[in-house]
Design a protein around this motif. Structure first.
Motif, PDB file in Angstrom:
ATOM      1  N   THR A 172      13.438  -0.139   9.132  1.00  0.00           N
ATOM      2  CA  THR A 172      14.514  -0.094   8.018  1.00  0.00           C
ATOM      3  C   THR A 172      14.491  -1.288   7.129  1.00  0.00           C
ATOM      4  O   THR A 172      14.976  -1.106   5.937  1.00  0.00           O
ATOM      5  N   GLU A 173      13.945  -2.338   7.687  1.00  0.00           N
ATOM      6  CA  GLU A 173      13.992  -3.606   7.036  1.00  0.00           C
ATOM      7  C   GLU A 173      12.724  -4.222   6.225  1.00  0.00           C
ATOM      8  O   GLU A 173      12.704  -4.938   5.185  1.00  0.00           O
ATOM      9  N   VAL A 174      11.587  -3.589   6.934  1.00  0.00           N
ATOM     10  CA  VAL A 174      10.325  -3.988   6.266  1.00  0.00           C
ATOM     11  C   VAL A 174       9.525  -2.762   5.661  1.00  0.00           C
ATOM     12  O   VAL A 174       8.997  -2.963   4.630  1.00  0.00           O
ATOM     13  N   ASP A 177      10.712   0.253   1.737  1.00  0.00           N
ATOM     14  CA  ASP A 177      10.186   0.580   0.276  1.00  0.00           C
ATOM     15  C   ASP A 177       8.960   0.662   0.302  1.00  0.00           C
ATOM     16  O   ASP A 177       8.341   0.401  -0.805  1.00  0.00           O
ATOM     17  N   PHE A 178       8.153   0.507   1.268  1.00  0.00           N
ATOM     18  CA  PHE A 178       6.769   0.716   1.331  1.00  0.00           C
ATOM     19  C   PHE A 178       6.359   1.905   1.102  1.00  0.00           C
ATOM     20  O   PHE A 178       6.681   2.911   2.038  1.00  0.00           O
ATOM     21  N   ALA A 182       1.014   5.449  -1.991  1.00  0.00           N
ATOM     22  CA  ALA A 182       0.670   4.742  -3.155  1.00  0.00           C
ATOM     23  C   ALA A 182      -0.278   3.571  -3.028  1.00  0.00           C
ATOM     24  O   ALA A 182      -0.837   3.153  -3.987  1.00  0.00           O
ATOM     25  N   ALA A 183      -0.331   3.171  -1.822  1.00  0.00           N
ATOM     26  CA  ALA A 183      -1.096   2.050  -1.356  1.00  0.00           C
ATOM     27  C   ALA A 183      -2.632   2.054  -1.302  1.00  0.00           C
ATOM     28  O   ALA A 183      -3.420   1.324  -1.227  1.00  0.00           O
ATOM     29  N   SER A 208       5.956  -8.132   7.319  1.00  0.00           N
ATOM     30  CA  SER A 208       5.587  -8.352   6.092  1.00  0.00           C
ATOM     31  C   SER A 208       4.524  -7.668   5.721  1.00  0.00           C
ATOM     32  O   SER A 208       3.433  -7.793   5.925  1.00  0.00           O
ATOM     33  N   ILE A 209       4.605  -6.745   4.389  1.00  0.00           N
ATOM     34  CA  ILE A 209       3.640  -6.053   3.974  1.00  0.00           C
ATOM     35  C   ILE A 209       3.775  -6.150   2.228  1.00  0.00           C
ATOM     36  O   ILE A 209       4.703  -5.927   1.803  1.00  0.00           O
ATOM     37  N   GLU A 210       2.483  -6.580   1.688  1.00  0.00           N
ATOM     38  CA  GLU A 210       2.620  -6.888   0.393  1.00  0.00           C
ATOM     39  C   GLU A 210       1.410  -6.073  -0.427  1.00  0.00           C
ATOM     40  O   GLU A 210       0.501  -6.374   0.177  1.00  0.00           O
ATOM     41  N   VAL A 211       1.629  -5.215  -1.481  1.00  0.00           N
ATOM     42  CA  VAL A 211       0.449  -4.725  -2.221  1.00  0.00           C
ATOM     43  C   VAL A 211       0.211  -5.536  -3.266  1.00  0.00           C
ATOM     44  O   VAL A 211       1.032  -5.984  -4.277  1.00  0.00           O
ATOM     45  N   THR A 212      -1.179  -5.726  -3.483  1.00  0.00           N
ATOM     46  CA  THR A 212      -1.547  -6.432  -4.863  1.00  0.00           C
ATOM     47  C   THR A 212      -1.575  -5.633  -6.017  1.00  0.00           C
ATOM     48  O   THR A 212      -2.100  -4.525  -6.061  1.00  0.00           O
TER      49      THR A 212
END
Length: 213
Positions: A172-174, A177-178, A182-183, A208-212
């Motif tokens: 729910t928190e990480v 929105d991922f 699309a990644a 934590s997960i971030e898309v460049t």
């Protein structure tokens, strides 16, 4: 002169008298308790897994951020015989170690609940995947800090429930929105934790997960 009459106690009289006395005493010591009070008494002092997980989650994330080891480096160290306790924690002597890790990878096509990734420097025989939900599995989040002990809980069910609730918080928190679809094909940076049950499988629960872009 006539003798005074004597009255003898029969055994049944003694038993009856004792029974009446016991009933009277018991009656004065009976306390009527409502169903609500009984339920409250039964649950008093019990730990609520959801509340406990919500309270612990920020500290767990902070610990992972502070102690995360580069994944390829960790796998190399372990393959060379490093002691697992140098890098992670376990819930018990016979349980798998949980490790805090970070890495940059290229995301492949997700097959929920996991998304395979390619991490440079990881041996080709080792599969690396990120758990993206909707269901997340394992006790890595619960075990990674070494601070959550089974002795804090009433039973194994509570202990396991905390692990489940922590995984739900990631969902729910990480991951809310991922967009895993699309990644695909993009570079992502992940920080999280995994249980080393199988040395050739790294299944990371991300904090934590971030898309460049």
């Amino acid at each position: 002169m006539s003798q005074p009459s004597r009255r003898f106690l029969r055994p049944w009289m003694v038993v009856t008298a004792l029974g009446i006395a016991l009933i009277t005493t018991a009656g004065t010591n009976v306390k009527v308790v409502s169903t609500a009070d009984a339920d409250a008494a039964a649950t008093e002092g019990q730990l609520d897994p959801a509340s406990y997980a919500a309270e612990q989650f920020p500290a767990i994330v902070d610990t992972i951020d502070a102690e995360a080891v580069d994944l390829p480096e960790l796998l190399t160290q372990l393959a060379d015989g490093a002691d697992e306790s140098e890098f992670g924690n376990t819930s018990g002597a016979s349980s798998a170690y949980a490790f805090p890790v970070t890495f940059t990878a290229v995301a492949e096509a997700a097959t929920p609940p996991v998304m395979p990734v390619i991490v440079e420097g990881v041996p080709p025989e080792t599969t690396v995947q990120v758990q993206v939900g909707p269901a997340l599995n394992g006790t890595a989040l619960r075990d990674v800090t070494g601070e959550i002990s089974f002795n804090e809980f009433t039973n194994q069910l509570e202990y396991q429930s905390v692990a489940t609730e922590l995984n739900d918080l990631v969902r729910t928190e990480v991951l809310a929105d991922f967009d895993a679809a699309a990644a695909e094909g993009k570079t992502i940076t992940v920080t999280g934790t995994f249980l080393r049950v199988n040395p050739q499988l790294v299944s990371v629960v991300p904090t934590s997960i971030e898309v460049t872009p």
